[in-house]
Structures are given as structure tokens and as C-alpha cells.
Design an enzyme around this catalytic site. Sequence first.
Site, mmCIF file in Angstrom:
data_model
loop_
_atom_site.group_PDB
_atom_site.id
_atom_site.type_symbol
_atom_site.label_atom_id
_atom_site.label_comp_id
_atom_site.label_asym_id
_atom_site.label_seq_id
_atom_site.Cartn_x
_atom_site.Cartn_y
_atom_site.Cartn_z
ATOM 1 N N ILE A 124 0.915 -1.275 -0.028
ATOM 2 C CA ILE A 124 -0.065 0.048 -0.077
ATOM 3 C C ILE A 124 1.023 1.371 0.040
ATOM 4 O O ILE A 124 1.966 1.070 0.806
ATOM 5 C CB ILE A 124 -0.959 0.028 1.272
ATOM 6 C CG1 ILE A 124 -1.977 1.286 1.218
ATOM 7 C CG2 ILE A 124 -0.316 -0.166 2.479
ATOM 8 C CD1 ILE A 124 -2.858 1.367 2.441
ATOM 9 N N SER A 125 0.803 2.281 -0.939
ATOM 10 C CA SER A 125 1.541 3.192 -1.166
ATOM 11 C C SER A 125 1.957 4.166 0.089
ATOM 12 O O SER A 125 0.554 4.392 0.785
ATOM 13 C CB SER A 125 1.383 4.205 -2.276
ATOM 14 O OG SER A 125 1.177 3.516 -3.511
ATOM 15 N N GLN A 126 3.018 4.703 0.301
ATOM 16 C CA GLN A 126 3.125 5.666 1.520
ATOM 17 C C GLN A 126 1.906 6.847 1.264
ATOM 18 O O GLN A 126 1.858 7.277 0.180
ATOM 19 C CB GLN A 126 4.404 6.128 1.257
ATOM 20 C CG GLN A 126 4.918 7.154 2.305
ATOM 21 C CD GLN A 126 6.364 7.744 2.221
ATOM 22 O OE1 GLN A 126 7.221 7.125 1.443
ATOM 23 N NE2 GLN A 126 6.607 8.811 2.854
#
Length: 230
Positions: free
Chosen positions: A80-82
Site C-alpha cells: 500500500i503506497s506511502q
Amino acid sequence: MTFPPKLGYFVNQISQNMKDTFTHKGMRKKLVGVLEKKGILDKNVLAAIGRIPRHLFMDSGFVGHAYVDKAFPIAADQTISQPYTVARQTELLEVKKGDKILEIGTGSGYQAAVLLEMGVRLYTIERQNELFKKTKLFLPKLGYKPKRLIFGDGYIGLADEAPFDGIIVTAGAPYVPQPLLAQLKIGAKLVIPVGENVQIMTVFTRKSEKEFEKEEFGEFRFVPLLEDKN
Ligand code: SAH
């Protein structure tokens, strides 16, 4: 507890796991503050992040980390992207309510939720079947309804729904897939991290049928945009 447990037990477990508590909300408010300090200006992006229960997009073991500004593992070796990356990419996309947007790399569905919170009509493509199935079931449970969630290859985009008001790629692309440029409306933007090990956040704006303006916005690290579908 009796065995087998009554149905109510499971229902209760599900609602326990789907909780968004006062503590979560407080942590989220702090995260929004961190993103503002890091330079995110778009109020609509910050408001969307302030509303979305990011902890529910992560496997339960990582719930305590949901509101720090970091990427985390999800299923199928993906991340899950930052939050900062999600915020920055969304800001660069410059979406308006009602825009028709294509996302490449649905993953956990968090970036999709941010766009849906902002009122876009969302089309999103995921190439990992496991993640595709999981997120297709999960997003509507939180009330997020993409127009279409597709199991397919983002390199070819979505010609039957084109043109789009914007396209966002959430995996590192070794090169810019030409179909994505071709599927932009005039004036629309493609936000895409380009590169092998490190990616440069790149924005292409379609100026006319044949002309594209290119701008670059610094280094990021993404999981790769893969060419073969599982
Ligand atoms: N937007 C996601 C980020 C997930 S990471 C989120 O908010 O959680 C990138 C995702 O891109 C992964 O789920 C990966 O499986 C997917 N992906 C990789 N190559 C792809 C391709 N060719 N087409 C579509 N999705 C792809």
C-alpha cells in the site's frame, strides 16, 4: 463460546475488525498534519485522507502502523503506497468532481478510495488476481464504488472507456506505455513514476492531439509495473 460458534459471533468479529475508532481518527488527523508539513497543499486531497480509515486497508498485524507516513506490505508481495506518495500523486493529477479517471494498480484500493472520496468516476485495473478479488469485495463494504474494477494489464490501459480526464499509475513503469498517453483527453494529465530501481514522478499533459508537455517531480520508489499477468 459454544462450538460451532453462532453466526452472531462471526458477524461481531467482522464488525470489530471494521471499526474506525476515536483513536484511529486522532491518528489520522496527525497524519494529515504531517502531510501538510511535507508540502501537500491541496485541501481536497488532505480532507480525503482525513476521512479514509487506512488501517482497514492493511492486514490486521499492521494496524498500528496505518497512520505513520510509510508504505506497507499487502497481499501478493505488493505494498500500500506511502500516504505522502498517494497525496502527491493525487495532487499532481488535479482532479475535479465528476472527472473520469483511470488508475493502474488497484492494490489495496486505498488510492482508489482517495479518488472516490474526491468525487471522481473511477476505473481501476489490477493484474494480480488475488488482490483484484480481495479489493473488489472490500471497497464496496466501505461504501466506495468504482465504475469498474478490472482484472487486466495496465500497460494497455482501457481503450473501450477512453478518453479519460486523468490517468494515474501507482507502480514503477520502466517506460511510458504509449496507450496511456493515447487515452488522455486534450488537457488531461498522466501521472506516472518512471524508472527501474528508482522512479521519477513524471506528469504528461496532453496539449493537443500530438503534443504532450512533460514535467518531473522528484524521486520515488514503487513496486514494478509488471508486464505478464498471473
Ligand atoms: N494503488 C495501490 C498501490 C499498490 S502497489 C494502493 O493504494 O494500495 C502497485 C499495484 O500495481 C500492485 O497491486 C500490483 O499488483 C499492480 N500492478 C503491477 N503491474 C501491473 C499491471 N501491469 N497492470 C495493473 N496493475 C499492475
